[in-house]
Design an enzyme around this catalytic site. Sequence first.
Site, PDB file in Angstrom:
ATOM      1  N   ASP A 107      -3.070  -7.710  -5.115  1.00 54.58           N
ATOM      2  CA  ASP A 107      -3.363  -6.553  -4.285  1.00 54.58           C
ATOM      3  C   ASP A 107      -3.904  -5.408  -5.135  1.00 54.58           C
ATOM      4  OD1 ASP A 107      -3.498  -5.327  -1.868  1.00 54.58           O
ATOM      5  OD2 ASP A 107      -1.342  -5.001  -1.637  1.00 54.58           O
ATOM      6  N   LYS A 150     -12.824  -3.991   8.106  1.00 52.64           N
ATOM      7  CA  LYS A 150     -12.678  -4.766   6.878  1.00 52.64           C
ATOM      8  C   LYS A 150     -13.753  -5.834   6.766  1.00 52.64           C
ATOM      9  CE  LYS A 150      -9.429  -8.102   8.950  1.00 52.64           C
ATOM     10  NZ  LYS A 150      -8.232  -8.931   8.707  1.00 52.64           N
ATOM     11  N   CYS A 205       0.782  -1.238   0.000  1.00 55.04           N
ATOM     12  CA  CYS A 205       0.000   0.000   0.000  1.00 55.04           C
ATOM     13  C   CYS A 205       0.817   1.295   0.000  1.00 55.04           C
ATOM     14  CB  CYS A 205      -1.013  -0.008   1.139  1.00 55.04           C
ATOM     15  SG  CYS A 205      -0.575  -0.944   2.584  1.00 55.04           S
ATOM     16  N   GLN A 210       0.377 -11.320  -3.329  1.00 55.47           N
ATOM     17  CA  GLN A 210      -1.009 -10.865  -3.225  1.00 55.47           C
ATOM     18  C   GLN A 210      -1.490 -10.317  -4.566  1.00 55.47           C
ATOM     19  OE1 GLN A 210      -0.607  -7.953   0.050  1.00 55.47           O
ATOM     20  NE2 GLN A 210      -2.080  -9.208   1.158  1.00 55.47           N
ATOM     21  N   ARG A 221       6.377 -11.483   5.375  1.00 58.55           N
ATOM     22  CA  ARG A 221       5.947 -11.313   6.760  1.00 58.55           C
ATOM     23  C   ARG A 221       6.559 -12.419   7.607  1.00 58.55           C
ATOM     24  NH1 ARG A 221      -0.459  -9.808   5.669  1.00 58.55           N
ATOM     25  NH2 ARG A 221      -0.018  -8.179   4.122  1.00 58.55           N
ATOM     26  N   HIS A 278      -5.609  -1.114  -4.624  1.00 56.80           N
ATOM     27  CA  HIS A 278      -6.051  -0.010  -3.770  1.00 56.80           C
ATOM     28  C   HIS A 278      -6.905   0.933  -4.603  1.00 56.80           C
ATOM     29  CE1 HIS A 278      -2.501  -1.619  -1.707  1.00 56.80           C
ATOM     30  NE2 HIS A 278      -3.205  -1.352  -0.630  1.00 56.80           N
ATOM     31  N   HIS A 310      -8.366  -0.950   0.579  1.00 54.48           N
ATOM     32  CA  HIS A 310      -7.451  -2.043   0.235  1.00 54.48           C
ATOM     33  C   HIS A 310      -8.293  -3.228  -0.220  1.00 54.48           C
ATOM     34  CE1 HIS A 310      -4.074  -0.300   2.791  1.00 54.48           C
ATOM     35  NE2 HIS A 310      -5.137   0.340   3.255  1.00 54.48           N
TER      36      HIS A 310
END
Length: 360
Positions: free
Chosen positions: A104, A187, A55, A102, A84, A106, A233
């Site tokens: 991912d 979320k 992000c 991911q 992670r 945004h 997100h």
Amino acid sequence: CKEEHLAHGYDLVYSPHIGKSTLWQTSGHLEFFKENMYAPMDIDGQEYYLKPMNCPFHIHVYKSRTRSYRDLPMRLAEWGTVYRYEDSGNLHGLLRVRGFTQDDAHVFCREDQMPEEIDRVLNFCLYILRSFGLENFTAYLSTRNPLKAAGDPARWDAPTEALRSALERAGLPYQLDEGGAAFYGPKIDLKFDDALGRQWQLSTIQFDFNLPERFEMVYIGEDGQEHQPYMVHRALFGSMERFFGTLIEYYAGAFPVWLAPVQAMIIPITDRNLDFAHQVAESFKAEHLRAEVDDSDNRMQYKIRAAQEQKIPYMLVIGDREQAEGKVNVRLRNGEQRGMLAVGEFIAYVKDVVDHKALI
């Protein structure tokens, strides 16, 4: 998936694997997420971290120039690998790893665009999961954790209700996960139930009012003044690794034909049939179908059994008769025999099965 993202109005971006400590300090990750990050590394006297999330980089793409209200909504997507540090006891095959990719994205939008954007993202998630045949998932609405949350508590109310309303508009039953939100906002999680009844998070939609404030994100409104955008997100699969693990377990390895890594195994009975077997394989590949030739020295029955154990949908046996007539002898992974079919006829059949996403 790339085509679906483009059709849904996303721009595809790519970001670095490491970032300066100042980036993660600004984002709040060093304050709220450091125990899940790898140790810093020194590069030219500056401290860098492997990225745990994409992000902050997407925010910098947004901030690369002045944005107007006409630029919004802005949707940025990336297949980004993140890192992670999970305790070794929490690692679990493909379902929980320390480095994962991911899908991912945004979404940056105006306040008046927020309900529609959340609806779009939620419907996109449901469309993707159902396209893969996944239906046994549970929706959760995760709310603020007072011990680990950024920003003014009062600011959490409106986005929490916005997510709740989106679930209700989608007609999706959900459970409340009190205190389960990310540190930067509430979320929605879609969690899959595995064969042992354990739940694994797949799709997630996370509202964020924290990062836009921390990074001083603005756009110029119709009034000529600066306004702060809203940020969402979003990951459809969650992570590619977990999603593949989920699919393997859900189908017990017996993927539908359209999804199977190898759709047909071609089995020549003798070396005399090898050339024709490879010609058949090339005919499959010319139609964008996935076929391989078992040209090992093993006996035919062993080759058939090996393909069945791999749960390959079709086994195509080729002997002298099949070769002479330009045909294949079709067997299914469940042991059913379909008999001899012309190569072109069978390829047309498989293409129809793939196009309709049928099981076999």
